[in-house]
Design a protein around this motif. Structure first.
Motif, PDB file in Angstrom:
ATOM      1  N   ASP A   1       4.265   7.714   7.864  1.00 48.43           N
ATOM      2  CA  ASP A   1       4.550   9.074   7.428  1.00 48.43           C
ATOM      3  C   ASP A   1       5.909   9.147   6.707  1.00 48.43           C
ATOM      4  N   ALA A   2       6.923   8.566   7.322  1.00 49.64           N
ATOM      5  CA  ALA A   2       8.260   8.549   6.704  1.00 49.64           C
ATOM      6  C   ALA A   2       8.281   7.621   5.493  1.00 49.64           C
TER       7      ALA A   2
ATOM      8  N   SER B   1      -4.407  11.618   5.877  1.00 44.88           N
ATOM      9  CA  SER B   1      -5.033  10.295   5.772  1.00 44.88           C
ATOM     10  C   SER B   1      -4.714   9.674   4.413  1.00 44.88           C
ATOM     11  N   VAL B   2      -4.584   8.358   4.417  1.00 36.36           N
ATOM     12  CA  VAL B   2      -4.405   7.597   3.173  1.00 36.36           C
ATOM     13  C   VAL B   2      -5.368   6.421   3.257  1.00 36.36           C
ATOM     14  N   PRO B   3      -5.617   5.725   2.150  1.00 33.70           N
ATOM     15  CA  PRO B   3      -6.490   4.552   2.242  1.00 33.70           C
ATOM     16  C   PRO B   3      -6.000   3.599   3.332  1.00 33.70           C
TER      17      PRO B   3
ATOM     18  N   GLY C   1       0.810  -1.218   0.000  1.00 30.86           N
ATOM     19  CA  GLY C   1       0.000   0.000   0.000  1.00 30.86           C
ATOM     20  C   GLY C   1       0.843   1.267   0.000  1.00 30.86           C
ATOM     21  N   VAL C   2       2.122   1.136   0.309  1.00 30.18           N
ATOM     22  CA  VAL C   2       3.023   2.298   0.315  1.00 30.18           C
ATOM     23  C   VAL C   2       3.599   2.518  -1.081  1.00 30.18           C
ATOM     24  N   VAL C   3       3.944   1.416  -1.741  1.00 30.71           N
ATOM     25  CA  VAL C   3       4.562   1.545  -3.066  1.00 30.71           C
ATOM     26  C   VAL C   3       3.575   1.231  -4.191  1.00 30.71           C
TER      27      VAL C   3
END
Lengths: 366, 225
Positions: free
Chosen positions: B96-97, B177-179, A98-100
């Protein structure tokens, strides 16, 4: 310890892993599965072709390999009743999909731990440790502590990390990757080779289930001087090892060999050698590391390397430090060059370090 | 059942304030920035400098502000720091990072300095080096329904004799916010001592559980008032 499981760059199964270590093989090879990653190294220790099911999606890789290792450990322990088994999962980034990308994985190991516990129908508590490269040993100590306070009779500890471009690029941005296969403790070392893997160990209170090795002590410390580099004198690793040996109720002379952290960075290997040589009064017991063979498997390293140390206890021999030709670290560290049989192999010290100054050590007894 | 350790100090950073059992209390509104502040927030909040605060990621900033609000430097004896454990828990992790580093991967050059902060133990390390804490260090990734696990783990470390004091913290910081994850800013730091030391505490602690950190944070509010 009552069960072991592993999936590494050598393939599926802890027996294959151990055979490869003692044969002096290395899984570090030109990148194939990760060939498209834009990172400053030619090599990695990837899972071999065929180790993962065809068509397995990237977000499922960490989950899949964690379950493979865990199932092997449960099988070796003759499938104990799972409802009372607690899980401690060690990982740095677990699932990053979900980050990349657009997956649901947000680099949170607790989510992976919950999935693994549910898949394996483990009924005990579910904990996730994320202590960078020391995660595996910290997880084993956490599990041992939980059993000491009577929370569980059995604990399954799983260490897992798979190769993401995110992590490889991160190490690259720190100039910490060797472009070629890594050479721990060698004078020409230029940094880490990354690897992927999962290791599992089932701990049990019941001596009748034992594979003949137990955790006798554990210890932790912090360098408290820098978040990415070690203490220049190796004071933190020395302190963690001293605490683990003290926690085991032993004298230094009781340790028959050491399994090292040995990442192949200039600073880690030099300070690890310095700290351990000082701890043992100038000359350590025989010492070996295995990252020259498995690559640095990050959150999986502590568990996989404990499995390697168990094998060394059972074989009364320690494997060679692969990649080492000319050492430039403290000569008091007795680095093994070829497989060395031991007259006595009853107790082993295993050490690990991680970002944030985290230092961890375990004492194992056969 | 083990006896609960003594709570010596608590520090809190949330969306509204920075506060501590030392009596420190300020609001983000008063500081004129959003939580967890900027590189200048440390000086603005505490009236003194912190050499490296400026380069910290948001999680580490929140954690350092919370421990400073708890006045660890004053409350924790210097000669006890080798035996002070550090246990940190987080649910969001370093999202966040992570997002910052992932964004930099799409540019010409990766943001190397942020990469270490994609591991929660780096934030723990920022606290360890500020106070010289050399005890066992543990970072837990906890599900929301397992909140407070770090307090139980720290209690076990004290009970086992692996540490005499323990600095325990929960930290969750995400700017947007993110999914699958909501924006958040919360850090609570708690200094525990083994009961056998017989040290006095002004802070009540009812026990372990998912609400333990929230209850300790509320006790700070009462102390301040």
């Amino acid at each position: 310890m009552s069960g072991r499981g592993a999936i590494t760059g050598f393939g599926v199964g802890h027996a294959r892993f151990i055979e490869a270590l003692f044969a002096g093989d290395t899984a570090i090879a030109p990148r194939r599965r990760t060939a498209a990653f834009d990172v400053p190294t030619r090599v990695a220790a990837e899972f071999p072709a065929g180790a993962l099911p065809r068509g397995l999606q990237a977000p499922e890789e960490a989950f899949h390999v964690a379950c493979v290792a865990a199932r092997e450990a449960l099988a070796e322990a003759r499938e104990p009743e799972r409802s009372g088994i607690g899980l401690v999962l060690a990982s740095t980034k677990a699932d990053m999909s979900g980050v990349v990308g657009t997956g649901a994985g947000l680099g949170q190991p607790w989510r992976l731990a919950q999935r693994v516990a549910k898949e394996l129908r483990l009924g005990g508590t579910c904990t996730a440790v994320s202590c960078a490269c020391a995660s595996g040993l910290v997880a084993l100590a956490t599990a041992a502590r939980s059993m000491q306070r009577g929370q569980h009779e059995r604990m399954l500890v799983v260490g897992v990390d798979v190769l993401y471009e995110f992590v490889m690029a991160g190490f690259g941005s720190l100039h910490a990757l060797d472009p070629a296969p890594c050479r721990p403790f060698d004078a020409a070392r230029r940094g880490v080779s990354l690897g992927e893997g999962a290791g599992a160990l089932l701990l049990s209170q019941s001596g009748g289930e034992s594979i003949g090795v137990e955790i006798l002590g554990h210890g932790g410390a912090n360098d408290a001087c820098h978040v990415t580099g070690p203490d220049r004198q190796g004071a933190g690793i020395e302190l963690a090892a001293r605490r683990a040996i003290g926690n085991a109720g032993l004298d230094l002379s009781a340790i028959d060999f050491i399994h090292l952290h040995g990442t192949a960075t200039q600073a880690n290997d030099a300070t690890e050698a310095m700290g351990l040589a000082r701890l043992f009064g100038g000359r350590t017991p025989p010492a070996f590391g295995t990252k020259g063979q498995t690559g640095h498997t990050l959150g999986a390293a502590g568990v996989l390397e404990t499995i390697a140390a168990i094998a060394a206890l059972q074989r009364s021999a320690v494997p060679a430090n692969v990649g080492l030709q000319h050492s430039d670290v403290d000569q008091g560290l007795d680095l093994v060059r070829t497989v060395r049989p031991l007259a006595k192999a009853r107790r082993a010290l295993k050490v690990a370090s991680g970002f944030g100054g985290v230092q961890a050590a375990l004492v194992l007894q056969a | 059942m083990t006896t609960l350790p003594t709570v010596l100090a608590v520090g809190v950073v949330d969306q509204e304030r920075i506060a501590g059992s030392s009596g420190m209390h300020t609001t983000w509104k008063r500081l004129g920035v959003e939580a967890p502040g900027t590189g200048r927030t440390f000086r603005a909040a505490f009236g003194r400098s912190d050499e490296t605060f400026r380069r910290l990621d948001r999680c580490s900033r929140a954690l350092v502000l919370a421990t400073t609000a708890a006045d660890i430097e004053k409350v924790l004896p210097r000669d006890a720091r080798d035996d002070t454990a550090l246990v940190v828990e987080t649910t969001l992790g370093c999202l966040d990072a992570d997002l910052r580093f992932a964004a930099s991967m799409r540019t010409e050059m990766c943001d190397g300095p942020i990469f270490p902060y994609t591991l929660p133990s780096t934030s723990l390390g920022e606290v360890a080096l500020r106070y010289g804490l050399r005890g066992p260090s543990i970072c837990l990734s906890v599900a929301p329904d397992a909140a407070g696990a770090s307090l139980a783990e720290a209690s076990a470390l004290l009970e086992n004799g692996e540490a005499t004091f323990a600095l325990v913290a929960t930290v969750d910081v995400l700017q947007h916010s993110v999914p699958h994850a909501e924006a958040s800013c919360r850090a609570i730091a708690v200094l525990l001592a083994h009961r056998r030391l017989g040290l006095p505490s002004r802070i009540a602690w009812a026990g372990h559980g998912v609400t333990a950190f929230a209850e300790l944070a509320r006790s700070v509010q009462q102390t301040v008032r």
